[in-house]
Design a protein around this motif. Structure first.
Motif, PDB file in Angstrom:
ATOM      1  N   PHE A   2       0.903  -1.297   0.000  1.00 29.32           N
ATOM      2  CA  PHE A   2       0.089   0.033   0.042  1.00 29.32           C
ATOM      3  C   PHE A   2       0.907   1.384   0.060  1.00 29.32           C
ATOM      4  O   PHE A   2       0.510   2.256  -0.568  1.00 29.32           O
ATOM      5  N   THR A   3       1.937   1.241   0.922  1.00 26.26           N
ATOM      6  CA  THR A   3       2.789   2.437   0.762  1.00 26.26           C
ATOM      7  C   THR A   3       3.519   2.587  -0.338  1.00 26.26           C
ATOM      8  O   THR A   3       3.705   3.704  -0.863  1.00 26.26           O
ATOM      9  N   ASN A   4       3.903   1.418  -0.913  1.00 29.57           N
ATOM     10  CA  ASN A   4       4.503   1.528  -2.407  1.00 29.57           C
ATOM     11  C   ASN A   4       3.487   2.191  -3.493  1.00 29.57           C
ATOM     12  O   ASN A   4       3.916   3.049  -4.398  1.00 29.57           O
ATOM     13  N   LEU A   5       2.495   1.697  -3.316  1.00 30.81           N
ATOM     14  CA  LEU A   5       1.302   2.284  -4.397  1.00 30.81           C
ATOM     15  C   LEU A   5       1.122   3.636  -4.051  1.00 30.81           C
ATOM     16  O   LEU A   5       0.933   4.420  -5.264  1.00 30.81           O
ATOM     17  N   ARG A  11       3.756  10.525  -6.539  1.00 31.85           N
ATOM     18  CA  ARG A  11       4.811  11.171  -7.597  1.00 31.85           C
ATOM     19  C   ARG A  11       4.291  11.253  -8.770  1.00 31.85           C
ATOM     20  O   ARG A  11       4.635  12.323  -9.435  1.00 31.85           O
ATOM     21  N   TRP A  12       3.278  10.629  -9.188  1.00 29.17           N
ATOM     22  CA  TRP A  12       2.728  10.730 -10.667  1.00 29.17           C
ATOM     23  C   TRP A  12       1.474  11.653 -10.755  1.00 29.17           C
ATOM     24  O   TRP A  12       0.753  11.661 -11.550  1.00 29.17           O
ATOM     25  N   ILE A  13       1.063  12.254  -9.714  1.00 32.66           N
ATOM     26  CA  ILE A  13      -0.201  12.779  -9.295  1.00 32.66           C
ATOM     27  C   ILE A  13      -0.605  13.962 -10.430  1.00 32.66           C
ATOM     28  O   ILE A  13      -1.458  14.205 -10.969  1.00 32.66           O
ATOM     29  N   ALA A  14       0.681  14.803 -10.756  1.00 32.12           N
ATOM     30  CA  ALA A  14       0.398  15.878 -11.724  1.00 32.12           C
ATOM     31  C   ALA A  14       0.281  15.346 -13.215  1.00 32.12           C
ATOM     32  O   ALA A  14      -0.391  16.114 -13.762  1.00 32.12           O
ATOM     33  N   ILE A  15       0.293  14.003 -13.439  1.00 27.93           N
ATOM     34  CA  ILE A  15       0.176  13.432 -14.678  1.00 27.93           C
ATOM     35  C   ILE A  15      -1.106  12.705 -14.928  1.00 27.93           C
ATOM     36  O   ILE A  15      -1.889  12.774 -15.541  1.00 27.93           O
ATOM     37  N   MET A  45     -12.866  10.362   0.559  1.00 29.50           N
ATOM     38  CA  MET A  45     -11.586  11.063   0.483  1.00 29.50           C
ATOM     39  C   MET A  45     -11.406  12.002   1.697  1.00 29.50           C
ATOM     40  O   MET A  45     -10.444  12.154   2.405  1.00 29.50           O
ATOM     41  N   THR A  46     -12.491  12.687   1.855  1.00 29.98           N
ATOM     42  CA  THR A  46     -12.348  13.518   3.000  1.00 29.98           C
ATOM     43  C   THR A  46     -12.277  12.763   4.608  1.00 29.98           C
ATOM     44  O   THR A  46     -11.673  13.481   5.391  1.00 29.98           O
ATOM     45  N   PHE A  47     -12.810  11.733   4.575  1.00 29.37           N
ATOM     46  CA  PHE A  47     -12.705  10.944   5.673  1.00 29.37           C
ATOM     47  C   PHE A  47     -11.311  10.424   5.849  1.00 29.37           C
ATOM     48  O   PHE A  47     -10.596  10.660   7.151  1.00 29.37           O
ATOM     49  N   VAL A  48     -10.756   9.873   4.966  1.00 30.19           N
ATOM     50  CA  VAL A  48      -9.217   9.548   5.031  1.00 30.19           C
ATOM     51  C   VAL A  48      -8.328  10.683   5.212  1.00 30.19           C
ATOM     52  O   VAL A  48      -7.441  10.441   6.077  1.00 30.19           O
ATOM     53  N   GLY A  49      -8.480  11.763   4.577  1.00 29.09           N
ATOM     54  CA  GLY A  49      -7.770  12.933   4.847  1.00 29.09           C
ATOM     55  C   GLY A  49      -7.767  13.538   6.330  1.00 29.09           C
ATOM     56  O   GLY A  49      -6.790  14.026   6.948  1.00 29.09           O
ATOM     57  N   LEU A 194      -5.301   3.121   3.385  1.00 31.63           N
ATOM     58  CA  LEU A 194      -6.275   3.872   3.000  1.00 31.63           C
ATOM     59  C   LEU A 194      -5.951   5.123   1.777  1.00 31.63           C
ATOM     60  O   LEU A 194      -6.722   5.377   1.186  1.00 31.63           O
ATOM     61  N   ALA A 195      -4.989   5.447   1.952  1.00 29.45           N
ATOM     62  CA  ALA A 195      -4.193   6.627   1.321  1.00 29.45           C
ATOM     63  C   ALA A 195      -4.148   6.431  -0.229  1.00 29.45           C
ATOM     64  O   ALA A 195      -4.688   7.332  -1.019  1.00 29.45           O
ATOM     65  N   PRO A 196      -3.644   5.083  -0.734  1.00 28.53           N
ATOM     66  CA  PRO A 196      -3.778   4.996  -2.335  1.00 28.53           C
ATOM     67  C   PRO A 196      -5.271   4.760  -2.866  1.00 28.53           C
ATOM     68  O   PRO A 196      -5.369   5.221  -3.809  1.00 28.53           O
ATOM     69  N   PHE A 197      -6.167   4.419  -1.967  1.00 27.75           N
ATOM     70  CA  PHE A 197      -7.448   4.326  -2.173  1.00 27.75           C
ATOM     71  C   PHE A 197      -7.909   5.583  -2.407  1.00 27.75           C
ATOM     72  O   PHE A 197      -8.928   5.881  -3.311  1.00 27.75           O
TER      73      PHE A 197
END
Length: 319
Positions: A2-5, A11-15, A45-49, A194-197
């Motif tokens: 999960f951490t790697n994902l 890293r690639w969110i801008a793309i 998303m809001t819950f995880v954040g 949960l972060a990657p999801f």
């Protein structure tokens, strides 16, 4: 795993974000069938954040009341007024004006936490501003939209408020409550899982809502290019003005970089959901296009903030 994902997605969110928009436009028939899950995805998303937030963040208001108040004023008075002025000057289209104002009037982005951490800003202060701004959203945003919309576009204010409560306030309260009851262990255990999801949910929201603006972006026009250019200019001036204001008021690089990211970033997914739910599709265009530049500009202004900090410390050493 999960951490790697999560690291890969970050890293690639801008793309990946603009790519999701392109996919949504191309396969808009599919996205139109999935609009009903967008609110659920955003609430998740809001819950995880919010799992990393706690009540102590509010105490930062006592320590930096001026920073918090100026942040709220910048986010919901200065930038909406600036967007309104520019959009009315360059476009004679009330729907686009509403879209531009909505794009900057939405709450500050949770992802500002990442950039404040990278730039070694004041993370507790950043979290406190995000929390307060998020909780105030059901009050502030409907008022701004009511002023801008006027009588030319109808909006169900009560439905908007309830939608904001469901997507932002309730998940935030739930996340903070779990974090408090578990004394931080829920964030340590479930946050990385949960972060990657959460990021995948963001890409899904962008793609699904891309179907709403598909009719307007499938053909390149001067208006389309102008909208994208103005979105970029407003975002640029947002970061730059926030840094300038912070320099003038506090002359503290830690506060300045924190204020810059809080003032420059937006929870754009909120704006996309609101635009596609309560307004004609054209309103969503400026909001959706904001996703194209937000992370890229954050990376650029991170370097600007670092140079500002080094210059500040150099001047102090000389003095």
């Amino acid at each position: 795993m999960f951490t790697n994902l999560n690291t890969f997605l970050q890293r690639w969110i801008a793309i990946l974000t603009p790519l999701s928009l392109v996919i949504g436009v191309v396969f808009h028939q599919v996205g139109e069938q999935l609009l009903f899950i967008v609110s659920w995805l955003f609430a998740f998303m809001t819950f995880v954040g919010s799992l990393g937030m706690n009540i102590k963040e509010v105490h930062m208001v006592r320590k930096y009341p001026a920073v918090v108040l100026v942040s709220i004023a910048f986010l919901h008075i200065v930038m909406p007024a600036w967007a309104y002025f520019l959009s009315t000057v360059f476009f004679d289209d009330h729907l686009l004006t509403v879209g531009f104002v909505l794009a900057v009037a939405i709450p500050t982005g949770v992802t500002s936490v990442i950039w404040v951490t990278i730039s070694k800003g004041n993370l507790p202060l950043c979290l406190s501003i995000i929390l307060i701004d998020t909780l105030l959203a059901p009050i502030i945003l409907p008022v701004i939209l009511h002023i801008v919309v006027g009588e030319r576009v109808s909006i169900d204010s009560m439905s908007l408020i309830l939608n904001l409560l469901w997507m932002i306030v309730l998940p935030t309260i739930a996340g903070i409550t779990l974090n408090e009851l578990s004394k931080g262990s829920v964030q340590k255990k479930w946050g990385p899982r949960l972060a990657p999801f959460s990021k995948l949910s963001l890409f899904a929201i962008v793609a699904i809502n891309g179907s709403a603006v598909a009719p307007y972006v499938q053909k390149i026009s001067f208006e389309l290019v102008g909208i994208i250019a103005l979105v970029l200019f407003i975002a640029l001036t947002g970061y730059a003005t926030a840094l300038w204001i912070a320099h003038v008021l506090w002359r503290d690089p830690v506060i300045a970089t924190t204020f810059m990211f809080v003032g420059g970033m937006r929870n754009i997914a909120t704006g996309v959901v609101i635009a596609t739910t309560f307004f004609p599709p054209k309103v969503a265009m400026p909001v959706v296009f904001g996703m194209l530049f937000q992370q890229v500009l954050a990376s650029i202004f991170n370097k600007v903030g670092n140079r500002y900090g080094r210059r500040h410390f150099k001047i102090n050493e000389e003095i």
